[in-house]
Scaffold this motif. Structure first.
Motif, PDB file in Angstrom:
ATOM      1  N   UNK A   1       0.824  -1.207   0.000  1.00 53.42           N
ATOM      2  CA  UNK A   1       0.000   0.000   0.000  1.00 53.42           C
ATOM      3  C   UNK A   1       0.857   1.255   0.000  1.00 53.42           C
ATOM      4  N   UNK A   2       1.877   1.285   0.845  1.00 51.87           N
ATOM      5  CA  UNK A   2       2.762   2.451   0.885  1.00 51.87           C
ATOM      6  C   UNK A   2       3.546   2.563  -0.412  1.00 51.87           C
ATOM      7  N   UNK A   3       3.952   1.419  -0.973  1.00 54.44           N
ATOM      8  CA  UNK A   3       4.598   1.419  -2.275  1.00 54.44           C
ATOM      9  C   UNK A   3       6.108   1.464  -2.202  1.00 54.44           C
ATOM     10  N   UNK A   4       6.723   1.625  -3.365  1.00 53.21           N
ATOM     11  CA  UNK A   4       8.181   1.616  -3.475  1.00 53.21           C
ATOM     12  C   UNK A   4       8.619   2.657  -4.497  1.00 53.21           C
ATOM     13  N   UNK A   5       9.923   2.911  -4.535  1.00 57.23           N
ATOM     14  CA  UNK A   5      10.472   3.864  -5.499  1.00 57.23           C
ATOM     15  C   UNK A   5      11.587   3.199  -6.294  1.00 57.23           C
ATOM     16  N   UNK A   6      11.863   3.754  -7.465  1.00 58.06           N
ATOM     17  CA  UNK A   6      12.986   3.318  -8.283  1.00 58.06           C
ATOM     18  C   UNK A   6      14.245   4.007  -7.767  1.00 58.06           C
ATOM     19  N   UNK A   7      15.213   3.230  -7.301  1.00 57.44           N
ATOM     20  CA  UNK A   7      16.413   3.815  -6.697  1.00 57.44           C
ATOM     21  C   UNK A   7      17.254   4.609  -7.696  1.00 57.44           C
ATOM     22  N   UNK A   8      17.105   4.300  -8.982  1.00 57.43           N
ATOM     23  CA  UNK A   8      17.876   5.018  -9.988  1.00 57.43           C
ATOM     24  C   UNK A   8      17.258   6.382 -10.294  1.00 57.43           C
TER      25      UNK A   8
ATOM     26  N   UNK B   1      14.550   7.704  -8.527  1.00 52.42           N
ATOM     27  CA  UNK B   1      14.017   8.364  -7.339  1.00 52.42           C
ATOM     28  C   UNK B   1      12.520   8.580  -7.372  1.00 52.42           C
ATOM     29  N   UNK B   2      11.827   8.045  -8.379  1.00 56.55           N
ATOM     30  CA  UNK B   2      10.382   8.227  -8.511  1.00 56.55           C
ATOM     31  C   UNK B   2       9.632   6.993  -8.034  1.00 56.55           C
ATOM     32  N   UNK B   3       8.381   7.212  -7.557  1.00 56.62           N
ATOM     33  CA  UNK B   3       7.558   6.124  -7.061  1.00 56.62           C
ATOM     34  C   UNK B   3       7.137   5.181  -8.172  1.00 56.62           C
ATOM     35  N   UNK B   4       7.101   3.893  -7.865  1.00 58.01           N
ATOM     36  CA  UNK B   4       6.719   2.880  -8.850  1.00 58.01           C
ATOM     37  C   UNK B   4       5.444   2.139  -8.474  1.00 58.01           C
ATOM     38  N   UNK B   5       5.112   2.084  -7.193  1.00 60.51           N
ATOM     39  CA  UNK B   5       3.889   1.402  -6.754  1.00 60.51           C
ATOM     40  C   UNK B   5       3.274   2.159  -5.577  1.00 60.51           C
ATOM     41  N   UNK B   6       2.008   1.830  -5.282  1.00 58.15           N
ATOM     42  CA  UNK B   6       1.342   2.318  -4.078  1.00 58.15           C
ATOM     43  C   UNK B   6       1.264   3.830  -3.972  1.00 58.15           C
ATOM     44  N   UNK B   7       1.239   4.309  -2.732  1.00 62.26           N
ATOM     45  CA  UNK B   7       1.138   5.746  -2.477  1.00 62.26           C
ATOM     46  C   UNK B   7       2.370   6.493  -3.004  1.00 62.26           C
ATOM     47  N   UNK B   8       3.515   5.827  -3.001  1.00 63.90           N
ATOM     48  CA  UNK B   8       4.734   6.454  -3.537  1.00 63.90           C
ATOM     49  C   UNK B   8       4.526   6.846  -4.992  1.00 63.90           C
ATOM     50  N   UNK B   9       3.806   6.023  -5.744  1.00 60.10           N
ATOM     51  CA  UNK B   9       3.543   6.319  -7.153  1.00 60.10           C
ATOM     52  C   UNK B   9       2.397   7.307  -7.301  1.00 60.10           C
ATOM     53  N   UNK B  10       1.310   7.092  -6.558  1.00 58.49           N
ATOM     54  CA  UNK B  10       0.129   7.939  -6.685  1.00 58.49           C
ATOM     55  C   UNK B  10       0.444   9.402  -6.392  1.00 58.49           C
TER      56      UNK B  10
END
Length: 599
Positions: A183-190, A192-201
């Motif tokens: 739900x919270x999501x994840x980011x692309x380490x390269x 720095x942008x969100x890829x899933x969940x709230x990090x992406x939204x």
């Protein structure tokens, strides 16, 4: 013309000629620089200004409803060395030779990826070649490792002597560990942008705007000079309560381990606001442990008997049946054209509609719905859709699926739809529907974010969104509530009430001494390769508490339990009961402090 005027004119003429000659000289120099001397000056400029560098903005935090950190960008460091700083070369490399061994040893010990010999050879080669921008290790180090390295006698002298540069980067950390990961999501380490969940939204708010610095030579050293300041990202305030999240995740995990389920999900939501206080999605991983992998809460499934409440409400709203109307059932399966309907608790009897809901009779619901809508499948489906069960939910979660409820070509399919087959909904949609019942018909869209903040300043606020002011008449809602009460509190019929042995109560399912719960169980066979498996089931319990004045609605779903004796009322209903008891202890639902006892 007098001598005085003549002298003045001569003076101005001389000045004009001097200015003109100067201008022509400057112009000639510019032309010379841009043609013959261009390469020379570019080389000099390259020696003075090395390169532009991005100054990354600090990504905003994700907070729980009390302001506790859920996700944050913690500082880490990439280690570089300017092996050509003049100080290392003074007096025939005396400083370099004095400290190269201790530097190599400390780098090896603290970073732990290479031997001290490797570091000594790497640095020595770079120093001989006059290399300015040597990356010492691919590994990043944390703040404590940096402080430890800064105790080294060479590094402690500062960058101008050691050439050691700690380039700060931000590492995204989840302060709840694996809890609510999907739900919270994840980011692309390269990127720095969100890829899933709230990090992406909410990436556009969280990521901020990068700045720019110039690596410039100042005297005998290089310095980073900031040209554009970075703008840090905004913080996102969620509805999640970190303490309740821990309760929900641990309770679900414990039950999954007991029944050896493939996966499970559980969502706890405030009844009146739609605020999701906790959401857990756990899959059995190849290692055998349970962890967050797929967001099952917003993924479509066949709901099984939890859909009986939907079908029954549609028929009641259509004035096709009343809560105290009767329907006969038999031990033998009921054949309706090509479909055979059976009950989990077969018996020859007559149920009221209220009792049929409590005991979750497939035969009773199939008979009620087919008689009400025989030859008018379109009317049935349209009535179901008007109840709001298929409305989109959880828009905060990217990739959230919506219901799939199609109008069939025959009433035979409707007979299966009456108890949750040939329809697809997400657990979150079921939660929203039952929450509307708890909320006296008012349907609230589940929400995960309340505010976007810049420090203490609220940039954007999200209010509770009403999907439908009322999904049904108050008389229909009240009647349905009676059946949902009996599911938990009727010891003879309720599928989430008690376990009996020789006429005695030996265990409790969703019943609790501390809080009254009402709700519905569901057990659905799992479709595999076009056929339903009688050995694989999906269990569900969805309900609300305290029943007298609902404050929370909760759903628990477990897929393919393998331990013999699993039961939706006992396992999923038991999860909701434990969560309800711990929740009221945590948030003090009862203002007067009194505890409810079993009836």
């Amino acid at each position: 013309m007098g001598d005085k005027q003549r002298n003045t004119i001569v003076r101005f003429a001389v000045i004009f000629i001097i200015i003109a000659i100067g201008f022509l000289g400057v112009l000639a120099k510019i032309i010379l620089i841009q043609t013959k001397e261009r390469d020379q000056w570019l080389a000099i400029a390259e020696g003075q200004v090395r390169n532009d560098q991005i100054v990354p903005a600090t990504r905003g935090n994700i907070l729980d409803c009390e302001g506790k950190l859920l996700c944050s960008s913690m500082p880490q460091f990439v280690l570089y060395m300017d092996a050509a700083v003049p100080a290392l070369s003074l007096h025939h490399d005396s400083l370099f030779n004095l400290y190269i061994d201790t530097l190599s040893t400390d780098l090896s010990r603290v970073i732990g990826d290479h031997s001290s010999t490797y570091y000594k050879n790497l640095i020595t080669t770079a120093h001989r070649r006059g290399q300015h921008n040597l990356r010492l290790s691919k590994k990043r180090i944390n703040y404590l490792q940096r402080k430890e390295l800064e105790q080294n006698p060479l590094i402690s002298r500062g960058q101008n002597y050691s050439g050691i540069i700690f380039q700060e980067v931000k590492q995204r950390m989840r302060l709840l560990g694996p809890l609510a990961t999907r739900t919270l999501g994840s980011i692309n380490n390269e990127t720095g942008h969100g890829t899933t969940g709230l990090e992406k939204k909410y990436d556009e708010y969280l990521c901020g705007k990068d700045g720019m610095s110039v690596r410039q030579r100042v005297g005998d050293r290089y310095e980073n000079v900031t040209v554009i300041e970075a703008e840090d990202g905004y913080d996102i305030v969620t509805t999640i309560d970190a303490e309740l999240q821990d309760i929900v995740s641990e309770t679900l995990k414990s039950r999954l381990e007991r029944v050896e389920g493939d996966w499970g999900c559980c969502v706890l939501m405030e009844t009146q606001t739609g605020h999701i206080k906790a959401i857990a999605n756990l899959d059995k991983l190849p290692s055998g442990a349970y962890g967050e992998y797929i967001n099952h809460a917003v993924t479509m499934v066949e709901p099984g008997s939890t859909f009986k409440t939907v079908a029954l409400m549609a028929a009641m709203e259509d004035h096709r049946v009343g809560i105290y109307d009767t329907v006969s059932v038999t031990k033998a399966p009921w054949q309706y054209f090509s479909v055979t309907h059976t009950d989990a608790h077969p018996k020859d009897t007559i149920y009221t509609v209220r009792s049929a809901l409590a005991v979750s009779s497939n035969i009773a619901l199939a008979k009620i719905i087919t008689r009400a809508y025989e030859g008018s499948a379109n009317r049935f489906v349209n009535k179901v859709l008007k109840l709001g069960i298929a409305d989109s939910v959880a828009s905060d979660i990217p990739g959230a699926q919506t219901a799939l409820i199609k109008v069939p070509n025959d009433t035979v399919t409707i007979s299966k739809m009456s108890y949750g087959y040939s329809v697809m909904v997400t657990p979150m949609q079921l939660l929203m529907f039952y929450n509307a019942i708890a909320n006296d018909g008012r349907m609230i869209r589940p929400m995960l974010v309340t505010d976007i903040k810049d420090g203490d300043e609220v940039i954007k606020h999200f209010d509770t969104e009403v999907v439908k002011r009322s999904i049904a008449r108050s008389s229909t809602i009240d009647a349905i509530k009676l059946g949902l009460h009996d599911v938990v509190w009727d010891n003879h019929l309720g599928t989430a009430s008690v376990r009996m042995w020789n006429g005695k109560v030996v265990d409790y399912k969703a019943q609790s001494e501390l809080v009254h719960i009402a709700g519905k169980t569901g057990t659905a066979q799992i479709l595999e390769n076009g056929r339903y498996s009688g050995r694989k089931h999906r269990m569900t319990f969805v309900g609300y508490f305290p029943e007298e004045n609902p404050q929370y609605t909760c759903i628990c779903m477990i897929n393919h339990p393998k331990v013999w004796g699993y039961d939706a009322g006992y396992d999923c209903g038991g999860v909701v009961r434990i969560i309800a008891e711990k929740t009221i202890a945590n948030v003090d639902c009862y203002k007067d402090g009194t505890l409810l006892k079993r009836k």
